[in-house]
Every structure is written in C-alpha cells, then in structure tokens.
Design an enzyme around this catalytic site. Structure first.
Site, short mmCIF file in Angstrom:
data_model
loop_
_atom_site.label_atom_id
_atom_site.label_comp_id
_atom_site.label_asym_id
_atom_site.label_seq_id
_atom_site.Cartn_x
_atom_site.Cartn_y
_atom_site.Cartn_z
N TYR A 191 44.50 34.33 46.15
CA TYR A 191 43.25 34.73 46.65
C TYR A 191 42.70 36.26 45.64
O TYR A 191 41.42 36.22 45.37
CB TYR A 191 43.29 35.23 48.11
N LYS A 221 39.58 36.41 43.25
CA LYS A 221 38.43 37.58 43.53
C LYS A 221 38.45 38.76 42.49
O LYS A 221 37.13 39.14 42.20
CB LYS A 221 38.56 37.87 44.97
#
Length: 257
Positions: free
Chosen positions: A164, A168
């Site tokens: 994640y 991002k």
C-alpha cells in the site's frame, strides 16, 4: 503571460467530473460535494451497484446530474470502455478524481506476489490507465483537472503495509511527473489524507498496534470523508489554478513537512 482575473468561487457549475471508487467512503463524499457544487458527476464503481444507485438517486433529489458506471479501473479494457461511455453520456470530462483503492495489513514476509500485484493494480496502475485514457480528450479541449488520492503513509511508511505504501508513493511520483508534462493545459495534483473513517480504514478490523498508530496524531481522531472531499473541491475549482504537482495533506497533523 498575465493570468485572467481569479474567480473566488468553489462552483463547478457546467463541469463534468468522474470519480473512481465513488460508491463508498472518500469517493462517495467527493462525488456528493462535487454535485452540490454544480458538477455533473459520473460515479465509477466495481460490484457496488446498490450503493452507487442510491448515490445517483440522492444527487438527483438535490437537483443534480449523476450516472453510475461499473468498471474495474485496474484493467485496461474496462478503462477504455469507461472512457467511451463517459464520452457518450457526457460529451467529455473536465475533472478526473482517481480515488479507487484497497488496503491490506499483512506482514511483509507473508505478502504474496498476488497481494502485491492486486494492491499496485488497484492503487497505482489504475491512475496510469485512467489518466492515459482521459488526458487526450482534455488536451483537445485545452483544459482539465486530475486529482489523485494518495495517502500520508506514502510519506511515512508503515510496517505491514508495504504494498500500500509503495503504491501510494507511486501515485505521488506519477502525479508530479504528469503535472510537469501536461501543465499548463491540465492541472494535476494529489491529496494525501491521514486516517479517515471509512469501511477501508475500519478500526474494528485492525490490529491494536495499527489502531494505536492511526489515532496517534495531533488531532487524536479519524477524519470524516467530507473533510477530504473539501480539499478535492478546492483542487477541482478555479481557486487552485496555480497549484501544480502539489500534494495536499488533510491529515490531522500526521505529516508536517
């Protein structure tokens, strides 16, 4: 070259916006606030027809325009179909919000290649695919706005959230690269929220250590989705027209650059 007079308005009247992952959470809040500001809104979702349909009805009840279109924005064929549907339904796009995302808490050494591919597909590849699909028409119209939803964890990192955080961080890098390439015709910026009270960030589903980290910020609470939507409205409006490649952080103090 001198700029035209600045309009001190958050109005999106006469504009069309597409929000990916719009059926729930931050995406839903952004779609609703855009509609309240006068935009016609296309709600992208995947497998959430009931929630997307309910939001369409809510926007219609407020006198706005909205359509729900299902597509997996991590898949090229789906994104091409979505772009064609948006063109047919709306005749073009003024604002693209790349919000679709997933989150997984998992020790790195237990993270599989499939976990990695899924996370980067939904959270990063989708931004590449949708931007590539909609930028040509925006350029032809000589204007447009792209807003990419990143995360404060892209800047902080976090144990057991490696895919994640990597995805991002990639969103931020992609935002800055595209902003340099397509300015001044297209205005491209990112939002890196702190912890937000959504189904994706559900404290009930988290380990105690993750919960403690989410709440260990100066404001000692999760944000409401509407607080992130307010930042998106600013970036979509003419008030932000001198913002280029920026990462705005409604994060409760989790990151103070």
């Amino acid at each position: 070259m001198a700029a035209a007079a600045l309009s001190l308005s958050l109005s999106l009247a006469g504009r069309t916006a597409l929000v990916t992952g719009a059926a729930t959470g931050i995406g839903r809040a952004i779609a609703l606030v855009f509609a309240q500001a006068g935009a016609a809104v296309v709600l992208n979702h995947l497998g959430r027809s009931e929630q997307a349909g309910a939001l369409v009805q809510e926007i219609h009840s407020l006198g706005g325009q909205a359509w729900a279109l299902e597509a997996d924005v991590s898949q090229s064929a789906d994104v091409s179909r979505l772009a064609a549907q948006v063109q047919q339904a709306c005749g073009g796009l003024d604002v693209l919000v790349n919000n679709a995302g997933i989150l997984q808490e998992k020790p790195f050494l237990q993270t599989t290649e499939a976990d990695w591919d899924q996370m980067l597909g939904v959270d990063l590849k989708s931004v590449f695919l949708t931007s590539r699909a909609f930028l040509p028409a925006m350029l032809a119209r000589q204007g447009g706005v792209i807003i990419n939803i990143a995360s404060d964890l892209a800047l902080l990192g976090r144990a057991q959230f490696a895919p994640y955080c990597a995805a991002k961080a990639g969103v931020i890098g992609l935002t800055r690269s595209l902003a340099r390439e397509f300015a001044p015709q297209i205005r491209i910026n990112a939002i890196a929220p702190g912890p937000v009270a959504t189904a994706m960030v559900s404290l009930e589903a988290m380990s105690q250590s993750a919960i403690d980290k989410e709440l260990d910020i100066p404001q000692h609470r999760l944000a409401e989705p509407q607080e992130i939507a307010a930042t998106a409205l600013f970036l979509a409006s003419d008030l932000s027209r001198f913002y280029c490649g920026q990462v705005l952080g409604p994060n409760g103090g989790s990151v103070m650059p």
